[in-house]
Motif scaffolding. Structure first.
Motif, PDB file in Angstrom:
ATOM      1  N   LEU A  65       0.693  -1.310  -0.017  1.00 43.94           N
ATOM      2  CA  LEU A  65      -0.049   0.207  -0.197  1.00 43.94           C
ATOM      3  C   LEU A  65       0.710   1.239  -0.125  1.00 43.94           C
ATOM      4  CD1 LEU A  65      -3.015   1.095  -0.147  1.00 43.94           C
ATOM      5  CD2 LEU A  65      -2.818   0.975   2.398  1.00 43.94           C
TER       6      LEU A  65
ATOM      7  N   PHE B  93       0.809   4.303  -2.818  1.00 46.11           N
ATOM      8  CA  PHE B  93       0.822   5.712  -2.471  1.00 46.11           C
ATOM      9  C   PHE B  93       1.959   6.525  -3.222  1.00 46.11           C
ATOM     10  CE2 PHE B  93      -2.102   6.918   1.437  1.00 46.11           C
ATOM     11  CZ  PHE B  93      -2.906   6.151   0.984  1.00 46.11           C
ATOM     12  N   LEU B  94       3.016   5.801  -2.893  1.00 44.65           N
ATOM     13  CA  LEU B  94       4.160   6.549  -3.599  1.00 44.65           C
ATOM     14  C   LEU B  94       4.111   6.848  -5.283  1.00 44.65           C
ATOM     15  CD1 LEU B  94       7.447   4.784  -2.093  1.00 44.65           C
ATOM     16  CD2 LEU B  94       6.423   7.134  -1.804  1.00 44.65           C
TER      17      LEU B  94
ATOM     18  N   LYS C 167       2.371  14.291  -8.746  1.00 42.70           N
ATOM     19  CA  LYS C 167       3.041  15.581  -8.413  1.00 42.70           C
ATOM     20  C   LYS C 167       4.624  15.841  -9.274  1.00 42.70           C
ATOM     21  CE  LYS C 167       4.856  18.547  -4.900  1.00 42.70           C
ATOM     22  NZ  LYS C 167       5.029  18.838  -3.462  1.00 42.70           N
ATOM     23  N   HIS C 168       5.270  14.765  -9.387  1.00 39.99           N
ATOM     24  CA  HIS C 168       6.580  14.907 -10.059  1.00 39.99           C
ATOM     25  C   HIS C 168       6.533  14.878 -11.534  1.00 39.99           C
ATOM     26  CE1 HIS C 168       8.925  15.606  -6.303  1.00 39.99           C
ATOM     27  NE2 HIS C 168       7.929  14.825  -5.874  1.00 39.99           N
TER      28      HIS C 168
ATOM     29  N   LEU D 172      -8.392   1.593  -2.540  1.00 33.37           N
ATOM     30  CA  LEU D 172      -7.938   2.443  -1.656  1.00 33.37           C
ATOM     31  C   LEU D 172      -7.175   3.578  -2.360  1.00 33.37           C
ATOM     32  CD1 LEU D 172      -6.349   0.385   1.329  1.00 33.37           C
ATOM     33  CD2 LEU D 172      -8.540   1.463   1.356  1.00 33.37           C
TER      34      LEU D 172
ATOM     35  N   SER E 293      -0.733  -1.981   7.256  1.00 32.96           N
ATOM     36  CA  SER E 293      -0.863  -0.759   6.342  1.00 32.96           C
ATOM     37  C   SER E 293      -2.307  -0.487   5.883  1.00 32.96           C
ATOM     38  CB  SER E 293       0.130  -0.559   5.402  1.00 32.96           C
ATOM     39  OG  SER E 293      -0.165  -1.670   4.682  1.00 32.96           O
TER      40      SER E 293
ATOM     41  N   SER F  46      -6.160   1.763   7.737  1.00 27.65           N
ATOM     42  CA  SER F  46      -6.864   3.271   7.485  1.00 27.65           C
ATOM     43  C   SER F  46      -8.135   3.078   6.936  1.00 27.65           C
ATOM     44  CB  SER F  46      -5.994   3.995   6.740  1.00 27.65           C
ATOM     45  OG  SER F  46      -5.634   3.527   5.229  1.00 27.65           O
ATOM     46  N   ALA F  47      -8.277   1.792   6.273  1.00 24.63           N
ATOM     47  CA  ALA F  47      -9.624   1.653   5.590  1.00 24.63           C
ATOM     48  C   ALA F  47     -10.790   1.642   6.688  1.00 24.63           C
ATOM     49  CB  ALA F  47      -9.612   0.279   4.966  1.00 24.63           C
TER      50      ALA F  47
ATOM     51  N   MET G 102      -0.617   5.397   7.294  1.00 22.30           N
ATOM     52  CA  MET G 102      -1.203   5.614   6.024  1.00 22.30           C
ATOM     53  C   MET G 102      -2.198   6.967   5.898  1.00 22.30           C
ATOM     54  SD  MET G 102       0.279   3.300   4.321  1.00 22.30           S
ATOM     55  CE  MET G 102      -0.149   3.723   2.683  1.00 22.30           C
TER      56      MET G 102
ATOM     57  N   LYS H 148      -2.208  10.252   4.328  1.00 24.00           N
ATOM     58  CA  LYS H 148      -3.179  10.732   3.262  1.00 24.00           C
ATOM     59  C   LYS H 148      -3.962  12.226   3.788  1.00 24.00           C
ATOM     60  CE  LYS H 148      -6.894   8.360   0.758  1.00 24.00           C
ATOM     61  NZ  LYS H 148      -7.723   7.212   0.559  1.00 24.00           N
TER      62      LYS H 148
ATOM     63  N   ILE I  42      -1.476  15.163   2.825  1.00 24.19           N
ATOM     64  CA  ILE I  42      -1.420  15.310   1.319  1.00 24.19           C
ATOM     65  C   ILE I  42      -2.621  16.150   1.122  1.00 24.19           C
ATOM     66  CG2 ILE I  42      -1.676  14.350  -0.819  1.00 24.19           C
ATOM     67  CD1 ILE I  42       0.101  11.837   0.304  1.00 24.19           C
TER      68      ILE I  42
ATOM     69  N   TYR J 268      -1.248  19.568   0.662  1.00 21.93           N
ATOM     70  CA  TYR J 268      -0.449  19.254  -0.598  1.00 21.93           C
ATOM     71  C   TYR J 268       0.924  19.023  -0.365  1.00 21.93           C
ATOM     72  CZ  TYR J 268      -4.884  20.700  -2.843  1.00 21.93           C
ATOM     73  OH  TYR J 268      -6.087  20.622  -3.128  1.00 21.93           O
ATOM     74  N   LYS J 269       1.446  18.638   0.732  1.00 29.52           N
ATOM     75  CA  LYS J 269       2.748  18.286   1.168  1.00 29.52           C
ATOM     76  C   LYS J 269       3.005  16.934   0.925  1.00 29.52           C
ATOM     77  CE  LYS J 269       4.187  22.135   2.991  1.00 29.52           C
ATOM     78  NZ  LYS J 269       4.953  23.129   2.553  1.00 29.52           N
ATOM     79  N   THR J 270       2.651  16.501  -0.560  1.00 29.94           N
ATOM     80  CA  THR J 270       3.015  14.951  -0.870  1.00 29.94           C
ATOM     81  C   THR J 270       4.329  14.623  -0.713  1.00 29.94           C
ATOM     82  OG1 THR J 270       1.455  15.619  -2.552  1.00 29.94           O
ATOM     83  CG2 THR J 270       2.428  13.777  -2.856  1.00 29.94           C
ATOM     84  N   ASP J 271       5.558  15.179  -0.995  1.00 32.48           N
ATOM     85  CA  ASP J 271       6.732  14.686  -0.824  1.00 32.48           C
ATOM     86  C   ASP J 271       7.126  14.585   0.630  1.00 32.48           C
ATOM     87  OD1 ASP J 271       7.300  15.003  -3.387  1.00 32.48           O
ATOM     88  OD2 ASP J 271       8.306  16.742  -3.471  1.00 32.48           O
ATOM     89  N   GLU J 272       6.776  15.508   1.476  1.00 30.96           N
ATOM     90  CA  GLU J 272       7.146  15.315   2.857  1.00 30.96           C
ATOM     91  C   GLU J 272       6.383  14.159   3.416  1.00 30.96           C
ATOM     92  OE1 GLU J 272       6.396  18.250   1.112  1.00 30.96           O
ATOM     93  OE2 GLU J 272       8.091  19.504   1.650  1.00 30.96           O
TER      94      GLU J 272
ATOM     95  N   LEU K 116       4.745  11.615   2.127  1.00 28.04           N
ATOM     96  CA  LEU K 116       5.303  10.341   1.511  1.00 28.04           C
ATOM     97  C   LEU K 116       6.787   9.999   2.232  1.00 28.04           C
ATOM     98  CD1 LEU K 116       4.265  10.174  -2.257  1.00 28.04           C
ATOM     99  CD2 LEU K 116       3.113   9.128  -0.379  1.00 28.04           C
TER     100      LEU K 116
ATOM    101  N   LEU L 151       6.369   8.671   5.450  1.00 31.91           N
ATOM    102  CA  LEU L 151       5.623   7.510   5.499  1.00 31.91           C
ATOM    103  C   LEU L 151       6.831   6.282   5.445  1.00 31.91           C
ATOM    104  CD1 LEU L 151       2.989   5.946   5.294  1.00 31.91           C
ATOM    105  CD2 LEU L 151       3.113   6.335   2.890  1.00 31.91           C
TER     106      LEU L 151
END
Lengths: 225, 226
Positions: A71, A75-76, A83-84, A169, B159, B162-163, B170, B174, B177, B181-185, B187, B190
């Motif tokens: 999972l 997500f990654l 984003k990238h 998910l 993992s 979260s469901a 997780m 989520k 993000i 929008y701090k996706t990089d940080e 992830l 995580l």
């Protein structure tokens, strides 16, 4: 019988919709499995080879896959790619990428152990009979590798099918999502729908995976060398 | 990468990781118990219970944890059985893990060659002595790698919690993000969190596997696979 809620399964095309949803999950599993088989074979051959650097790289790849939950990888790829790379990849594509990435590592390890389990004298006997390298692999090594590989590869398929349930998910519309839609749609006239829908999905997964894992056990017994 | 963001939200991740670890511990301990129980039932050949154990093992091994959780969390309340997210998570993990542990024990016990028992009997050992002094030590040696693999597998499976609305790693990711929008940080943290949890366990398990390889006698026919 008092209102048990089971009729939710027979209303309209609800059950057919669930099956269609299941087919989406199975398709994800089959496509990922196909990629994993091909790429895993290559990786297994590379790992069984003697090149140290290649072996090390494969080892690191395998460890990453072994340690990171699938999972997290999903997500990654799903959030990271958006984003990238600036592309909005669909949940399905992300799922196929991740499950293939995972499956390749698992398959690679299976192929590797099948290859190295072939005793050295098989090679030597082959050569001493005057077989060429091609002939040796074609007639002696590969058939034995396949026999050793088949049960665990079939087993990997059931793991793949179970793993694809995670796709819900990241927003893939598969069996669980369809189930949720049905439950939401019948919230008022049938408040007990959740029990039957999730129960049915549970049974459906079992109905798919159980025969395959039985097949794996049977093959294991039959093909024992 | 925004370092101040990372340091600001590290406590949140630590808390979530703590939750994950706690549930994993309960789940693994429970799975261990269920596994011992199932393999004892099979070993002692108790009718009815033996068949029930087999049905449980097949059901548990051939369905995904996520679906088991959905059934527990959304399905059972319709029967009047309401479980909290945490109870659900632990129950699900025990339900899933129990069968893997049972299979591990069984593989260990079956892996001890019959001649070992026969030799012990011919030396005059009782059935009990044979089981505890001859079978168990060898069975443990072959089971340990399987158990280590199972433990790692079960921690990874946490993992999906979260469901069922459990604020785990997780879930926090989520959230961050979605909110900032701090996706990089998010992830990055995580991945780091799971590495911090799983890498030591993975290293420890390969160490353990080497330590207990005393009963292998060269035939390391250990089956791993979930």
């Amino acid at each position: 019988m008092q209102d048990s809620g089971i009729q939710v399964l027979f209303q309209g095309i609800n059950f057919v919709r669930l099956l269609e949803g299941l087919w989406v999950s199975l398709k994800l599993a089959l496509v990922s499995m196909a990629f994993s088989m091909v790429l895993g074979f290559l990786m297994g051959i590379l790992m069984a080879g003697r090149n140290r650097i290649v072996g090390f790289v494969c080892r690191v790849y395998l460890e990453i896959v072994r340690i990171m939950p699938q999972l997290v990888l999903l997500f990654l790829v799903y959030f990271g790619a958006a984003k990238h790379l600036g592309i909005d990849i669909s949940g399905e594509l992300a799922a196929v990428i991740v499950f293939s990435f995972w499956g390749t590592a698992e398959m690679g390890d299976l192929v590797r152990s099948a290859l190295i389990s072939i005793p050295k004298h098989q090679y030597e006997s082959g050569y001493s009979l005057g077989l060429s390298r091609m002939q040796l692999y074609r007639h002696i090594i590969l058939p034995q590798t396949f026999r050793r590989l088949l049960p665990s590869a079939v087993n990997l398929l059931t793991r793949m099918i179970k793993t694809t349930s995670l796709a819900v998910l990241i927003g893939v519309v598969e069996v669980v999502k369809v189930g949720k839609q049905i439950i939401d749609a019948s919230r008022y006239e049938n408040p007990k729908a959740a029990l039957w829908i999730y129960g049915t999905i549970f049974i459906l997964y079992f109905a798919v995976c159980f025969p395959i894992s039985k097949l794996s056990t049977v093959l294991e017994k039959k093909l024992q060398v | 990468m925004d370092l101040s963001f990372i340091s600001a939200y590290t406590p949140m991740y630590i808390e979530a990781a703590g939750l994950t670890i706690r549930i994993a511990l309960y789940g693994i301990a429970g799975a261990f118990g269920v596994g011992i129980l199932c393999s004892l039932i099979k070993e002692l050949n108790i009718p009815v219970l033996k068949q029930l154990a087999q049905i449980y093992i097949e059901l548990s091994r051939n369905t995904p944890l996520l679906i088991q959780l959905f059934f527990l969390y959304f399905g059972l309340p319709k029967l009047g059985i309401v479980l909290s997210s945490e109870t659900c998570a632990v129950t699900g993990l025990i339900f899933l893990g129990g069968s893997y542990m049972a299979e591990g024990f069984r593989a260990g016990i079956d892996g001890v060659p019959q001649i070992q028992r026969e030799s012990a009997y011919s030396l005059g050992m009782t059935k009990k002595q044979t089981f505890w002094r001859i079978v168990v030590p060898q069975a443990v040696a072959t089971s340990v790698p399987v158990f280590c693999a199972n433990i790692i597998f079960l921690i990874k499976e946490t993992s999906v919690f979260s469901a069922v609305a459990l604020a785990d790693l997780m879930y926090v990711t989520k959230d961050l993000i979605g909110l900032y929008y701090k996706t990089d940080e998010a992830l990055f943290m995580l991945v780091v969190s799971y590495l911090v949890i799983l890498l030591p366990i993975s290293l420890l398990s390969s160490y353990m596997e080497r330590r207990v390889r005393y009963a292998g006698f060269g035939n390391t026919g250990i089956v791993s696979g979930h």
